[in-house]
Enzyme design. Structure first.
Site, PDB file in Angstrom:
ATOM      1  N   LYS A  79       9.607 -97.145 -66.656  1.00  0.00           N
ATOM      2  CA  LYS A  79       8.526 -96.194 -66.435  1.00  0.00           C
ATOM      3  C   LYS A  79       7.493 -96.769 -65.467  1.00  0.00           C
ATOM      4  O   LYS A  79       7.184 -97.960 -65.491  1.00  0.00           O
ATOM      5  CB  LYS A  79       7.840 -95.855 -67.760  1.00  0.00           C
ATOM      6  CG  LYS A  79       8.769 -95.214 -68.785  1.00  0.00           C
ATOM      7  CD  LYS A  79       9.188 -93.822 -68.383  1.00  0.00           C
ATOM      8  CE  LYS A  79       9.993 -93.150 -69.478  1.00  0.00           C
ATOM      9  NZ  LYS A  79      10.296 -91.743 -69.173  1.00  0.00           N
TER      10      LYS A  79
ATOM     11  N   HIS B  88      19.102 -85.184 -68.779  1.00  0.00           N
ATOM     12  CA  HIS B  88      18.046 -85.885 -69.517  1.00  0.00           C
ATOM     13  C   HIS B  88      18.352 -85.964 -71.007  1.00  0.00           C
ATOM     14  O   HIS B  88      18.690 -84.965 -71.644  1.00  0.00           O
ATOM     15  CB  HIS B  88      16.717 -85.142 -69.313  1.00  0.00           C
ATOM     16  CG  HIS B  88      15.619 -85.607 -70.225  1.00  0.00           C
ATOM     17  ND1 HIS B  88      15.189 -84.870 -71.312  1.00  0.00           N
ATOM     18  CD2 HIS B  88      14.868 -86.737 -70.214  1.00  0.00           C
ATOM     19  CE1 HIS B  88      14.215 -85.512 -71.931  1.00  0.00           C
ATOM     20  NE2 HIS B  88      13.993 -86.654 -71.295  1.00  0.00           N
TER      21      HIS B  88
END
Length: 423
Positions: free
Chosen positions: A217, A348
């Site tokens: 991230k 996802h």
């Protein structure tokens, strides 16, 4: 002796009346058979006898933070809500599907599912597209995307699971697989709530378990911290190991361009969600300007929204999520659009579902590995040499565990058949 003119007219009138009456009777019979076929489905091979839905809460071992938390838009994630659908037919076949919600929305999905579940009873479970349309119009006044269709997703996925089980095939094979394994990358070890030391440890563990790519991230308010973390992971992995980053929609256009150029030396596989999920034009500009591929789509909730990304050439990797877009039925429409546009795909989350769909996609996809959901199921997916193996088990190849039952907070049944082993 012949009939008089008057007699002939009377005979002709009587014959005409008989023909009209016969024609009307035959038409009525045809219409009745047609209506009956529509209602009963004379070509049907089975019927949905019962449906059970459940609302369960999966607690995470540690709270999770990404850029949305650091920018103050969300709170750390501590649990995931699940909507399970179990559909049984008159012949005794059973399909299992699920939807989910991170943070708010799980109770809403369950509530909508309760309203529309009775509409499944008596339907032929093979008529999946028609059933999806029926369910979406049942709740059309609250929209044909978002929470209402996410409630439908659990039913739709269960129906596809059931259909593949009837055929005795893994879902990937039912759809027509291009491959028996899919390149897989791990996300769960790279959150911003983990120190860089923890990220590197998680990376080593993932690779040791057969994972073929690492995503971390980014999107912190101080972009220099992002660059240092990416540099550390790239050095740790070496030059050639696939590395992705995910900004979780927290950059504006100018920051995304600047960061995209700063990240180019790291040879990333993609930059994910650099902009707001609905900014198709902005993502298209990035895709043209940057050498690094652009990936997005996970937050969209319909096939139509993904079509806009593809139409604008906004993505190099499209990232649909079957539970979020309304199930496998709309997901297959996205796949068709993506294949036609020759974009790659990286669905996802929800690897138990997306492995099969990715295996049936033409253009060299990735699948996302999250071990978070493993306690919910009795089966495990295998990763070897950087790839996730499509299981040989019929359907999606998973069944709900006793732990999933234990985490269930609400459940309701519809129809006549009883579920064996019900809690």
């Amino acid at each position: 002796m012949g009939l008089s003119r008057t007699g002939k007219r009377a005979a002709m009138s009587s014959e005409s009346t008989f023909i009209e009456r016969t024609s009307a009777t035959e038409t009525s019979a045809v219409n009745e058979r047609h209506f009956s076929a529509l209602q009963r489905g004379e070509a049907s091979v089975d019927r949905i006898a019962s449906v059970r839905i459940s609302h369960a809460i999966l607690p995470l071992k540690t709270s999770i933070s990404d850029a949305k938390v650091l920018t103050g838009r969300q709170k750390p994630m501590t649990e995931i809500a699940f909507l399970f659908a179990e559909i049984r037919t008159e012949s005794g076949l059973e399909g299992v599907g699920y939807g989910y919600s991170k943070r708010a929305g799980g109770k809403g999905q369950y509530a909508h599912a309760r309203e529309i579940a009775p509409d499944l009873i008596g339907e032929d479970p093979n008529d999946i597209q028609r059933i999806w349309t029926k369910l979406v119009w049942s709740g059309a006044s609250v929209g044909r995307s978002g929470l209402s269709t996410q409630a439908i997703a659990a039913f739709d996925i269960a129906l596809w699971d059931l259909k593949a089980k009837r055929a005795g095939l893994p879902l990937a094979k039912l759809l027509g697989a291009h491959r028996d394994s899919v390149a897989c990358y791990n996300t769960s070890g790279g959150f911003l709530s983990s120190s860089i030391e923890e990220v590197l440890e998680n990376t080593d563990a993932a690779i040791a378990n057969g994972i073929g790519g690492i995503k971390i991230k980014v999107g912190q308010p101080d972009t220099r911290i992002d660059l240092r973390r990416v540099a550390a992971v790239r050095e740790h992995l070496g030059e050639d190991f696939p590395l992705m980053v995910d900004a979780n929609q927290q950059w504006n256009r100018s920051t995304a361009i600047r960061m995209g150029r700063n990240l180019e030396p790291f040879e990333l596989t993609w930059i994910e969600e650099p902009l707001d999920a609905y900014d198709a034009e902005g993502h298209a500009d990035l895709a043209r300007e940057l050498a690094t591929p652009i990936a997005t789509g996970e937050m969209l909730t319909s096939a139509a929204e993904h079509a806009e990304l593809i139409r604008h050439r906004s993505v190099d990797f499209i990232q649909p999520d079957a539970p979020r877009v309304g199930g496998i039925t709309p997901f297959l429409k996205i796949m068709a659009l993506g294949e036609h546009a020759r974009v790659r795909m990286a669905p996802h989350f929800a690897m138990e579902i997306h492995l099969h769909l990715a295996a049936a996609y033409e253009h060299d996809p990735w699948v996302e590995h999250f071990e978070w959901l493993e306690p919910l199921f009795n089966e495990r997916l295998e990763t070897v040499g950087g790839r996730m193996i499509v299981p040989a088990r019929p359907g999606l190849g998973f069944s709900l565990s006793e732990q999933a039952r234990a985490w269930t907070q609400a459940t309701e049944r519809f129809g006549s058949a009883q579920f064996e082993g019900a809690a």
